[in-house]
Design a protein around this motif. Structure first.
Motif, PDB file in Angstrom:
ATOM      1  N   ARG A 390       0.812  -1.216   0.000  1.00 47.22           N
ATOM      2  CA  ARG A 390       0.000   0.000   0.000  1.00 47.22           C
ATOM      3  C   ARG A 390       0.845   1.265   0.000  1.00 47.22           C
ATOM      4  O   ARG A 390       0.298   2.370   0.030  1.00 47.22           O
ATOM      5  N   ALA A 391       2.148   1.120  -0.016  1.00 47.99           N
ATOM      6  CA  ALA A 391       3.033   2.281   0.084  1.00 47.99           C
ATOM      7  C   ALA A 391       3.101   3.023  -1.251  1.00 47.99           C
ATOM      8  O   ALA A 391       2.680   2.537  -2.297  1.00 47.99           O
ATOM      9  N   ALA A 392       3.650   4.216  -1.187  1.00 48.15           N
ATOM     10  CA  ALA A 392       3.823   5.033  -2.386  1.00 48.15           C
ATOM     11  C   ALA A 392       4.834   4.366  -3.310  1.00 48.15           C
ATOM     12  O   ALA A 392       5.815   3.774  -2.852  1.00 48.15           O
ATOM     13  N   PRO A 393       4.618   4.442  -4.618  1.00 42.02           N
ATOM     14  CA  PRO A 393       5.551   3.795  -5.549  1.00 42.02           C
ATOM     15  C   PRO A 393       6.882   4.520  -5.600  1.00 42.02           C
ATOM     16  O   PRO A 393       6.986   5.715  -5.289  1.00 42.02           O
ATOM     17  N   ASP A 394       7.899   3.797  -5.994  1.00 40.95           N
ATOM     18  CA  ASP A 394       9.234   4.356  -6.151  1.00 40.95           C
ATOM     19  C   ASP A 394       9.469   4.724  -7.615  1.00 40.95           C
ATOM     20  O   ASP A 394       8.792   4.223  -8.506  1.00 40.95           O
ATOM     21  N   PRO A 395      10.437   5.601  -7.873  1.00 39.73           N
ATOM     22  CA  PRO A 395      10.754   5.932  -9.268  1.00 39.73           C
ATOM     23  C   PRO A 395      11.248   4.706 -10.030  1.00 39.73           C
ATOM     24  O   PRO A 395      11.924   3.828  -9.470  1.00 39.73           O
ATOM     25  N   VAL A 396      10.904   4.648 -11.301  1.00 40.84           N
ATOM     26  CA  VAL A 396      11.332   3.561 -12.187  1.00 40.84           C
ATOM     27  C   VAL A 396      11.631   4.173 -13.550  1.00 40.84           C
ATOM     28  O   VAL A 396      11.330   5.331 -13.824  1.00 40.84           O
ATOM     29  N   TRP A 397      12.237   3.379 -14.415  1.00 37.10           N
ATOM     30  CA  TRP A 397      12.462   3.809 -15.794  1.00 37.10           C
ATOM     31  C   TRP A 397      11.135   3.706 -16.540  1.00 37.10           C
ATOM     32  O   TRP A 397      10.602   2.611 -16.717  1.00 37.10           O
ATOM     33  N   THR A 398      10.630   4.817 -16.994  1.00 34.98           N
ATOM     34  CA  THR A 398       9.331   4.834 -17.662  1.00 34.98           C
ATOM     35  C   THR A 398       9.379   5.785 -18.853  1.00 34.98           C
ATOM     36  O   THR A 398      10.083   6.802 -18.828  1.00 34.98           O
ATOM     37  N   ALA A 399       8.626   5.418 -19.885  1.00 35.69           N
ATOM     38  CA  ALA A 399       8.521   6.237 -21.101  1.00 35.69           C
ATOM     39  C   ALA A 399       7.265   5.833 -21.843  1.00 35.69           C
ATOM     40  O   ALA A 399       6.984   4.635 -22.001  1.00 35.69           O
ATOM     41  N   ASP A 400       6.504   6.822 -22.288  1.00 33.43           N
ATOM     42  CA  ASP A 400       5.279   6.590 -23.076  1.00 33.43           C
ATOM     43  C   ASP A 400       4.299   5.675 -22.337  1.00 33.43           C
ATOM     44  O   ASP A 400       3.617   4.845 -22.948  1.00 33.43           O
ATOM     45  N   GLY A 401       4.264   5.793 -21.005  1.00 35.58           N
ATOM     46  CA  GLY A 401       3.358   4.959 -20.235  1.00 35.58           C
ATOM     47  C   GLY A 401       3.821   3.534 -20.037  1.00 35.58           C
ATOM     48  O   GLY A 401       3.057   2.706 -19.534  1.00 35.58           O
ATOM     49  N   VAL A 402       5.046   3.208 -20.406  1.00 35.08           N
ATOM     50  CA  VAL A 402       5.593   1.852 -20.287  1.00 35.08           C
ATOM     51  C   VAL A 402       6.713   1.869 -19.254  1.00 35.08           C
ATOM     52  O   VAL A 402       7.571   2.757 -19.271  1.00 35.08           O
ATOM     53  N   VAL A 403       6.701   0.896 -18.355  1.00 37.88           N
ATOM     54  CA  VAL A 403       7.708   0.783 -17.302  1.00 37.88           C
ATOM     55  C   VAL A 403       8.697  -0.312 -17.684  1.00 37.88           C
ATOM     56  O   VAL A 403       8.299  -1.399 -18.119  1.00 37.88           O
ATOM     57  N   SER A 404       9.977  -0.018 -17.538  1.00 39.92           N
ATOM     58  CA  SER A 404      11.031  -0.972 -17.866  1.00 39.92           C
ATOM     59  C   SER A 404      11.906  -1.191 -16.646  1.00 39.92           C
ATOM     60  O   SER A 404      12.137  -0.267 -15.850  1.00 39.92           O
ATOM     61  N   ASP A 405      12.395  -2.421 -16.489  1.00 40.43           N
ATOM     62  CA  ASP A 405      13.267  -2.719 -15.357  1.00 40.43           C
ATOM     63  C   ASP A 405      14.694  -2.236 -15.579  1.00 40.43           C
ATOM     64  O   ASP A 405      15.511  -2.276 -14.661  1.00 40.43           O
ATOM     65  N   ARG A 406      14.997  -1.768 -16.790  1.00 45.86           N
ATOM     66  CA  ARG A 406      16.324  -1.225 -17.085  1.00 45.86           C
ATOM     67  C   ARG A 406      16.192  -0.096 -18.099  1.00 45.86           C
ATOM     68  O   ARG A 406      15.172   0.036 -18.781  1.00 45.86           O
ATOM     69  N   TRP A 407      17.247   0.703 -18.180  1.00 46.59           N
ATOM     70  CA  TRP A 407      17.233   1.838 -19.093  1.00 46.59           C
ATOM     71  C   TRP A 407      17.383   1.363 -20.536  1.00 46.59           C
ATOM     72  O   TRP A 407      18.145   0.431 -20.827  1.00 46.59           O
ATOM     73  N   LEU A 408      16.630   2.009 -21.432  1.00 48.85           N
ATOM     74  CA  LEU A 408      16.718   1.739 -22.857  1.00 48.85           C
ATOM     75  C   LEU A 408      16.936   3.060 -23.585  1.00 48.85           C
ATOM     76  O   LEU A 408      16.389   4.098 -23.196  1.00 48.85           O
TER      77      LEU A 408
END
Length: 538
Positions: A390-408
């Motif tokens: 239930r906690a607040a989400p952490d920053p992630v690599w995201t672009a165009d509404g898509v979340v990635s586990d690594r940088w592209l």
């Protein structure tokens, strides 16, 4: 003013000449073909001037007669051009107002009056686009490409039409032609760059970026080149490690705060044995942009170090964090992660203590790991895992509404350097699912004329309480006379049931049920408490 002065000087000189000739009279005698003419010098000069004027007038009349057909043709052409200009203006205004019928009629009129004019071709193409005639629009754009002054405009139109019908091959070909015709053309260079990036041709993308360098801002060019060099280094990671290291070092020079470039450069320099340079690169990147990847690369700067040595290194890195809340929190998380690996749980708890009132998912997960590793308390572990959900989400690599586990390097829509380290927009404020449902109907309220009599409440012992008897069939009994001690209360509307009922799972504290605001101070109860009951579920 200068022209007036020159005019006055000229008039003065002419008057002075006439005065000079008048003061010096003379005779002129002309004998020619048996004719004898005798006159004064002044008369002779006036006669010569008159002959010159008559000759000029005769030449002007003869020239006007000779050029009259051309002048007449020029007059009609000018008149036709004016009508065409008015038709083009009327058509462009109609396109702006969305009148497709008037725009098409004006385009036809302009094509009849001014065929081949650049504005006529533009009007024809735009009126066809407004009417939905893609074939007519492409025909007009193709016609533009045949003229040198409208070639780029025609290529731009063909590129847009190819994009509308999802013809990537034609769009790429047209963009390449436009970029070859004018390398400084921004849209063409960007289109070619995006196509090279989508294909993974990083060398070709670097050439395209260099071709459009003059049209880009200096910082934008350096950032994009650093991203392309990083992408190239990641591609060459397995095949040519030396070339990959050189490429990523160039990327770090162009953009020291680029997280993937700095992390990759730090790992490669550490593997090559240059830990000092790797540390400088990682520390510089951390000061500009604190990130978990940089912290991980700095923790593993020396592969043979112990967990305690990595903890010391992380504490040193956290001290170099910028004076920003997010940077300080990222440093605390890095220290806690290294402290857990070194089994220094007090250091880990102290690092995370300022953030436990409103922890993020990572912090709650780290606290669950601390509880499991240090005490093995499954109840506390489940409590922290529940808070993590239930906690607040952490920053992630995201672009165009898509979340990635690594940088592209390229976003899903083909945008270079599209991935950002931030909280996904889809998860902001969404800690639980929301169900849209209409509110329960409200009971109908009737107006009350008189205030109800006060209700006297008497305490009744449980033994004296009347027992409910089953209802007997038959007529309803008459109501008894109301007294002051027994007044019929006004019934209250039943409470509406929740839309999504919360069901507590046995042996689970539930959502925030009985949650201690300070989990660090909680200790297991002695006797027949939670720890002994928790053994049943191990």
């Amino acid at each position: 003013m200068i022209q007036v002065v020159l005019f006055l000087i000229t008039v003065a000189l002419i008057a002075a000449g006439f005065v000079w000739l008048a003061d010096r009279p003379g005779d002129v005698v002309v004998t020619w073909l048996g004719y004898h003419v005798e006159t004064s010098v002044m008369v002779l000069l006036l006669a010569v001037a008159a002959l010159i004027v008559i000759g000029v007038m005769f030449w002007s009349v003869a020239r006007a007669i000779w050029r009259s057909p051309e002048q007449v043709s020029l007059f009609f052409r000018h008149r036709r051009a004016m009508k065409g200009y008015l038709a083009i203006s009327r058509g462009l205004i109609a396109i702006g107002s969305g009148d497709a019928r008037l725009a098409r009629r004006s385009a036809d009129e302009a094509a009849r009056l001014s065929p081949g004019d650049p504005l006529t071709l533009l009007l024809t193409a735009q009126s066809a686009q407004l009417a939905g005639d893609r074939v007519g629009a492409e025909r007009a754009f193709h016609e533009m490409t045949r003229h040198e002054n409208t070639k780029l405009l025609g290529l731009r139109g063909l590129y847009i039409e190819a994009q509308r019908r999802n013809d990537a091959i034609t769009a790429r070909r047209v963009a390449e032609q436009a970029a070859e015709a004018d390398p400084a053309l921004t849209w063409a260079g960007q289109a070619v760059l995006d196509d090279r990036c989508a294909q993974g041709d990083w060398s070709g993308a670097l050439k395209s970026l260099d071709a459009m360098r003059s049209s880009l801002d200096k910082d934008d060019y350096r950032r994009k080149r650093a991203v392309l060099l990083t992408a190239r280094a990641l591609t060459l990671e397995e095949s040519d490690r030396d070339a990959a290291r050189l490429a990523v070092l160039d990327a770090v020079k162009l953009a020291p705060g680029l997280v993937p470039a700095a992390a990759f450069a730090g790992r490669r320099l550490a593997e090559a044995g240059d830990q000092r340079r790797a540390g400088k690169v990682l520390i510089a990147a951390w000061r500009l942009n604190p990130h978990p990847d940089i912290a991980e690369a700095y923790a593993n700067l020396r592969p043979g170090d112990t967990a305690r040595a990595r903890l010391t290194r992380m504490q040193s890195l956290a001290e170099k964090s910028p004076e920003e809340p997010t940077a300080i929190r990222e440093g605390a998380i890095a220290v806690a992660r290294a402290a857990i690996d070194a089994r220094e749980f007090k250091i880990a708890r102290d690092a995370l203590a300022p953030y436990l009132n409103a922890p993020s998912k990572r912090i709650a997960t780290l606290m669950a790991e601390i509880e499991e590793t240090e005490h093995g308390d499954e109840g506390r572990v489940r409590e922290w895992l529940g808070r993590a959900m239930r906690a607040a989400p952490d920053p992630v690599w995201t672009a165009d509404g898509v979340v990635s586990d690594r940088w592209l390097p390229v976003s899903p829509r083909g945008r270079l350097d599209g991935y950002e380290w931030r909280v996904p927009l889809a998860e902001i404020g969404m800690t639980h699912p929301v169900v849209d449902a209409p509110p329960p109907p409200m009971p109908e309220l009737k107006p009350v004329d008189e205030a109800p009599a006060p209700i006297e409440i008497k305490a009744v012992a449980p033994s004296e309480a009347p027992k409910a008897e089953p209802a007997q069939p038959g007529p309803a009994p008459l109501p008894s006379k109301p007294t002051k001690t027994m007044s019929k209360p006004v019934p209250k509307p039943a409470a509406a049931e929740p839309i999504v009922p919360l069901i507590q799972v046995p042996d689970d504290p539930g959502p925030d049920a009985g949650l201690d605001p300070d989990p660090l101070a909680e200790k297991p109860l002695p006797g027949d408490g939670w720890p002994r009951g928790g053994k049943l579920f191990r």
